[in-house]
Scaffold this active site. Structure first.
Site, PDB file in Angstrom:
ATOM      1  N   GLY A 272      56.223  59.176  59.110  1.00 46.82           N
ATOM      2  CA  GLY A 272      55.090  58.920  59.682  1.00 46.82           C
ATOM      3  C   GLY A 272      55.051  59.350  60.552  1.00 46.82           C
TER       4      GLY A 272
ATOM      5  N   GLY B 252      50.778  59.991  62.974  1.00 49.41           N
ATOM      6  CA  GLY B 252      49.947  59.287  64.030  1.00 49.41           C
ATOM      7  C   GLY B 252      48.921  60.331  64.285  1.00 49.41           C
ATOM      8  N   GLY B 253      48.133  59.807  65.401  1.00 47.92           N
ATOM      9  CA  GLY B 253      47.206  60.730  65.896  1.00 47.92           C
ATOM     10  C   GLY B 253      47.743  61.340  66.506  1.00 47.92           C
ATOM     11  CG  MET B 254      48.723  62.380  70.071  1.00 49.61           C
ATOM     12  SD  MET B 254      49.435  62.742  71.797  1.00 49.61           S
ATOM     13  CE  MET B 254      50.906  61.524  71.817  1.00 49.61           C
TER      14      MET B 254
ATOM     15  CE  LYS C  62      54.534  60.939  67.772  1.00 55.69           C
ATOM     16  NZ  LYS C  62      53.571  59.556  68.148  1.00 55.69           N
TER      17      LYS C  62
ATOM     18  CG  ASP D  11      49.002  51.655  69.592  1.00 54.08           C
ATOM     19  OD1 ASP D  11      48.271  50.546  70.045  1.00 54.08           O
ATOM     20  OD2 ASP D  11      49.138  52.827  69.012  1.00 54.08           O
TER      21      ASP D  11
END
Lengths: 620, 243
Positions: free
Chosen positions: A64, A66-68, A86, A189
């Site tokens: 996955g 995400g933005g960060m 992550k 979120d």
């Protein structure tokens, strides 16, 4: 600077001067070839497959992003366990704020120990790369189980047992969210893809990427007013960027939006664009689920609609209260939420349409009670208007982007934005009458950039030239400098503001063009303010208004820089009528006063010379 | 298109910056032309640096030109400079040195009529600069970004040129949009129909185009390094510069 578009490959901003319009990072990546030569190096953009050592871990597949950060499935060597890890995207590394936010996420989640929240194992940095590891949930996001018909997990079920499954999942998620709230963490979120469902249909809440830890200074690391979250699941108060007003109730709203989607198959609001969605979130009432689907359970729909109330205080008092109502429904007990009656609906209409409601109340058509509501709505109107402003800003941005796209795809040499349209863009009424003059600039790449820079300047000119003849200034953006100069020389353009530095060439090409002003700061030419006009510009009507000595100069940094020289002249006791050759315009007294008391005062130190007026500086 | 320069007549092929570094102070025509080509290619980042430092457009032009006049004389090559290995760092380091110490002297020299110029389109430079991000970037950071973008642009142009010379201009123009794989609204199929090629042939051609871009990019970077082994590091550095 115009808004950069996002690269669809790596998700980062593509600058407007990107080579051939391509994302520079993706282009650079081509240089690495398929296999990096240094296997021990931090993975670049983290998009390549294959097992890769990373400290105590082996990174396996990317699961996955995400933005960060990017999430990998990984193996922890010392504990011989599978984890999810992550990593901050390496291209984002230089931002201290981002790293702080990244660790805040880890910290926010690490402080939470709840069976329905994905636990954090470790957080740290390896070879300059920031990461945290967490439990690897063997499952998929809730979004993967939602189809047009709504939520479906496992074998086909009766409507009641499907609804029970939905209520059970959402009650658990609401309990987990409430637990986070109790520990001072807002998620901000919540959406289906942030809820992982394992094989037993057990939900696990994850991705605290935009979480906020309440009660700690500096813990909200989002830019002021920035909209964080995902539009379809975002509470109205969050959608208008009022981050200070975002409380636990915003998370309750998002839970309602997720419940809505599980029941109906789509979230309450979904526009063609994120901006459109945000607008709907703020302005429109969600359609009641029972109007969309016959088989909807009335009580579940009522619970859902209570979460989706526009006003935070009308939602459930806490996520726990939502969980309790869902649990009541599961136990076949009466729920506490009440459906909205006709009076309630009328109240809502009044809040949405205060003017109409006020009118209705005024002519005595409505009940007195409604008039009271309308009065309250009037008081709120200003606040609502301000909230809507940020949404409107986004809409204007959308139009600007369209302008850039048009520019990229057309071959026209220029584009004209009439005075009336400019007025709308700067939210002021258009001038009904006045002499039309044209003001030109040129840009190869981004007309929206020019427009945003010059629209306030032109507005100011239009509204402050208070002479007998009002002005309507049409703004012309040329693709090429030479076309703009040509237009000026031929009288199709009244004024032009070329790029600083181009003036020498222009004068060489056309001696009829005049450079009217050039600003110096402390003797150093840090700012060029140059505007061209022709000596015989022939703008007759303008003459009457501002003396025929048309001049304006703008600088790189301030829209109102052109008024500084005028004020300077006043200070020096120079009368414009005394200027022998350089027809410098005498500013209106009011303008000068404004400059003198306004924010530009410090720049009155600006010294300027005009050739033929002040001695020419010999050092140049 | 020449990507390497032969010196010493011994068939020793190496890259531009290494030619210049090897030649040092000696008056070698190869080194002089290599250096001039490098300067012509990479003047814009210096211009942007000067602008971001607060210089006006005209002064930035003057400063950059005057700097090159001095730089092309290789005045800085004798200085001990840890950045010598990379043309990028050496250029910026020398420019800073010039701004701090030599600007006034060089201006005097210019009045005396002795100067060399690197030609460029100044209007274009300023238009380009006006599109640089707003003030939050430091001059150094802007220099590095501008460097990376200039480099990438250069390589794209070379790739286009290479195709044009091989009479494959049309193919390049059709496939170029797919080079990074991000403009996905264009389908391989649609392009195939336009070029009268099968979808798989288009995929293959795009893959070749990407590979070629990658090779040319590495080659271009190698030309700015004394040690071509540092290409990966330089790529990484530029990637960070674009963040």
């Amino acid at each position: 600077m115009s808004a950069a578009r996002k690269c669809r490959g790596c998700g980062t901003d593509v600058p407007s001067n990107a080579p051939f319009g391509h994302c520079p990072k993706c282009l650079l990546e081509l240089g690495f070839g398929p296999v990096p030569e240094r296997m021990d190096a931090p993975p670049l953009l983290l998009a390549k497959g294959g097992e890769r050592p990373f400290g105590d871990y082996y990174l396996l597949d990317q699961i996955g992003r995400g933005g960060m950060g990017v999430i990998y499935k990984a193996r922890q060597v010392t504990l011989n366990r599978r984890v999810a890890i992550k990593l901050v995207r390496p291209d984002e590394l230089p931002s201290a704020t981002l790293i702080q936010r990244f660790h805040l996420e880890a910290e926010a989640a690490a402080s939470l120990h709840h069976p329905n929240i994905v636990p954090i194992y470790e957080t740290g940095e390896h070879e300059g790369q920031h990461f945290f590891s967490m439990e690897l949930i063997d499952g998929k996001g809730l979004d993967r189980y939602i189809t047009n018909g709504g939520f479906a997990f496992g074998e086909e079920k009766s409507p009641r047992s499907r609804n029970e499954q939905i209520a059970r999942i959402m009650a658990k998620v609401a309990r987990a969210v409430d637990y986070a709230h109790q520990h001072g963490v807002l998620h901000r979120d919540l959406k289906p893809s942030n809820i992982l469902l394992d094989a037993q249909c057990e939900p696990h809440l994850t991705d605290f990427g935009v979480a906020k830890v309440t009660g700690r200074p500096g813990s909200s690391l989002t830019a002021s007013g920035a909209i964080m979250g995902t539009p379809s699941y975002m509470a109205p108060e969050q959608a208008v960027g009022k981050t200070k007003r975002v409380t636990t109730a915003a998370d309750t709203y998002s839970l309602g939006a997720i419940l809505y989607e599980m029941l109906i198959g789509h979230p309450p609001f979904r526009g063609d664009t994120p901006v459109e969605t945000l607008k709907q979130v703020v302005e429109e009432e969600p359609r009641h689920p029972s109007t969309l689907k016959d088989s909807i359970d009335r009580d579940l729909a009522t619970i859902c609609m209570k979460c989706l109330e526009k006003e935070p205080q009308r939602r459930y008092a806490s996520a726990a209260a939502l969980a309790e109502d869902l649990e009541r429904w599961l136990r076949h007990e009466p729920i506490l939420a009440r459906p909205i009656g006709p009076l309630g609906r009328m109240g809502r209409w009044c809040r949405r349409e205060p003017t109409l409601a006020g009118l209705a109340a005024g002519i005595g058509v409505c009940l007195v009670a409604i008039a009271v509501v309308a009065l309250a709505a009037y008081r709120n109107a200003e606040a609502s208007r301000q909230q809507l402003q940020s949404v409107t800003d986004e809409l204007i941005q959308d139009q600007l982007n369209q302008l850039d796209n048009f520019w990229t795809n057309s071959t026209d040499i220029s584009i004209t934005i009439p005075s009336e349209r400019l007025a709308r863009l700067t939210s002021r009424p258009p001038r009904q009458a006045g002499t039309r003059v044209t003001f030109g600039v040129y840009t190869h790449t981004s007309p929206s950039d020019m427009l945003t820079r010059f629209a306030p300047f032109i507005s100011f000119l239009e509204t402050n030239t208070a002479g007998p003849i009002p002005l309507r200034i049409d703004f012309v953006i040329y693709r090429h400098y030479s076309d703009a100069v040509q237009a000026l020389a031929e009288g199709r353009l009244g004024f032009m503001r070329p790029g600083p530095g181009a003036y020498i060439r222009a004068r060489q090409r056309n001696p009829g063009l005049l450079v009217l002003a050039k600003q110096l700061h402390n003797g150093q030419p840090i700012i060029y303010g140059v505007i061209f006009t022709r000596a015989d510009s022939g703008i007759v009507d303008l003459k009457k208004d501002i003396g025929g000595k048309s001049v304006a100069s703008a600088d790189d940094d301030s829209t109102f820089g052109n008024y500084v020289p005028k004020a300077y002249f006043r200070e020096q006791g120079i009368h414009m009528r005394d200027l022998p050759k350089w027809k410098y315009v005498g500013a209106h007294d009011e303008t000068v006063k404004q400059v003198l008391r306004g924010p530009m005062t410090s720049e009155l130190q600006t010294r300027m010379w005009l050739r033929g007026l002040c001695p020419k500086r010999t050092s140049r | 298109m020449s990507t390497s320069v032969s010196i010493s007549g011994g068939g020793f092929n190496t890259t531009h910056w290494s030619v210049v570094m090897l030649a040092g102070q000696e008056a070698s025509p190869q080194a002089a032309s290599a250096l001039e080509e490098l300067c012509r290619n990479y003047w814009y980042p210096l211009y942007a640096y000067a602008r971001r430092q607060g210089q006006s457009s005209a002064d930035a032009q003057d400063l950059t030109q005057q700097f090159f006049a001095v730089f092309l004389e290789k005045k800085y090559f004798g200085l001990a400079n840890p950045d010598r290995g990379r043309f990028r760092s050496f250029l910026l380091g020398s420019f800073k040195h010039f701004l701090a110490n030599e600007y006034h002297r060089s201006r005097t020299a210019k009045r005396g009529g002795k100067c060399a110029f690197v030609s460029w389109e100044e209007t274009e430079a300023e238009a380009h600069y006006m599109n640089e991000p707003a003030a939050e970037l430091t001059p150094d950071k802007l220099f590095e970004q501008a460097w990376a973008l200039t480099l990438l642009h250069k390589v794209m142009e070379k790739l286009r040129e290479e195709h044009a010379q091989a009479e494959k201009k049309e193919i390049f123009e059709a496939l170029e949009v797919l080079i990074t794989g991000e403009k996905s609204e264009v389908t391989y199929q649609a392009i195939g129909e336009r070029l009268n090629m099968s979808e798989s042939a288009v995929k293959m051609a795009v893959s070749r185009l990407r590979k070629r871009y990658g090779e040319m990019l590495r080659n271009e970077i190698a030309q700015t390094l004394a040690e071509p082994a540092g290409i990966e590091d330089e790529l990484r550095h530029l990637l960070h510069a674009l963040s």
